[in-house]
Design an enzyme around this catalytic site. Sequence first.
Site, PDB file in Angstrom:
ATOM      1  N   ASP A 150     -68.049 -35.187  16.475  1.00 14.06           N
ATOM      2  CA  ASP A 150     -68.100 -34.081  17.431  1.00 14.06           C
ATOM      3  C   ASP A 150     -68.835 -32.929  16.764  1.00 14.06           C
ATOM      4  O   ASP A 150     -68.394 -32.447  15.709  1.00 14.06           O
ATOM      5  CB  ASP A 150     -66.698 -33.631  17.826  1.00 14.06           C
ATOM      6  CG  ASP A 150     -65.992 -34.652  18.706  1.00 14.06           C
ATOM      7  OD1 ASP A 150     -66.679 -35.432  19.379  1.00 14.06           O
ATOM      8  OD2 ASP A 150     -64.742 -34.660  18.709  1.00 14.06           O
ATOM      9  N   ASP A 153     -62.881 -37.721  30.062  1.00 11.31           N
ATOM     10  CA  ASP A 153     -61.827 -36.955  29.408  1.00 11.31           C
ATOM     11  C   ASP A 153     -60.693 -36.804  30.417  1.00 11.31           C
ATOM     12  O   ASP A 153     -60.859 -36.143  31.455  1.00 11.31           O
ATOM     13  CB  ASP A 153     -62.336 -35.575  28.985  1.00 11.31           C
ATOM     14  CG  ASP A 153     -63.449 -35.663  27.947  1.00 11.31           C
ATOM     15  OD1 ASP A 153     -63.483 -36.664  27.199  1.00 11.31           O
ATOM     16  OD2 ASP A 153     -64.290 -34.738  27.890  1.00 11.31           O
TER      17      ASP A 153
END
Length: 278
Positions: free
Chosen positions: A11, A130
């Site tokens: 990330d 998500d």
Amino acid sequence: MVAKRIIPCLDVADGRVVKGINFVGLRDAGDPVELACRYSAAGADELVFLDIAASHQGRATLVDLVRRTAEAVTIPFTVGGGISSVEGITELLRAGADKVSLNSSAVRDPQLVRQGADRFGCQCIVVAIDARRRDGAELGERGPGWDVFVKGGRENTGLDALAWARQVVALGAGEILLTSMDGDGTQAGYELNLTRAVAQAVEVPVIASGGAGCIEHIARALGAGDGDGQASAALLASLLHDGVLTVEQIKAELLELGLPIRPMPIRPLSIRPPHAGS
């Protein structure tokens, strides 16, 4: 039987690898190119590189960083964050990515999934979902389940995660990257009910993400026991970035548990040249 995959996740925000809990409280975890090289050499099956601030900040993925990272590794590499057009997909694939991951842009324009799959093939298009469990105020008539969030977990779309997974696969997505926002960074275990439900709802590979804290969590996400997650791959971040476990340790223990895991690459023996005059 198709081998299960171990996939480190990078990330990235502001050019650095970061990690947080439940998508907030981000902390620095290192240089993305350096970490990518380390995991590639360590025997990871693939890498996922997500520019987590791109959609929220309304900009494109950092293509130069993608290019340098892709040049440094020898394993398949997925790139996501801020991809909003077929041209953006093209640019990232040309920069060296093997696949692209669509999230907020897929919700905004589902036809982007179809257009990408038609041009580059389903195998190049990953849709990242998500998902967060509905709380009491959100249940309404829909009942228990998970909602889809976008913009780095900042916005609830109101979409049901299972229905959305089926829709994007019908549009051409070749893989689902499924992150439990409730489990993200907690190291308390993957959301097995969510993982299993999505894996059973679609006929493409599902990558489990969010919550790994030990070997048992990874094994259960990959379907080591009855009623477990049934994912095709496990995405890992904190465990690897913090040095709690290595790719080699994970693979060795999963193999002992009987899971179909790709073995570590065989490294050539170092042969010393003979001494002069021998």
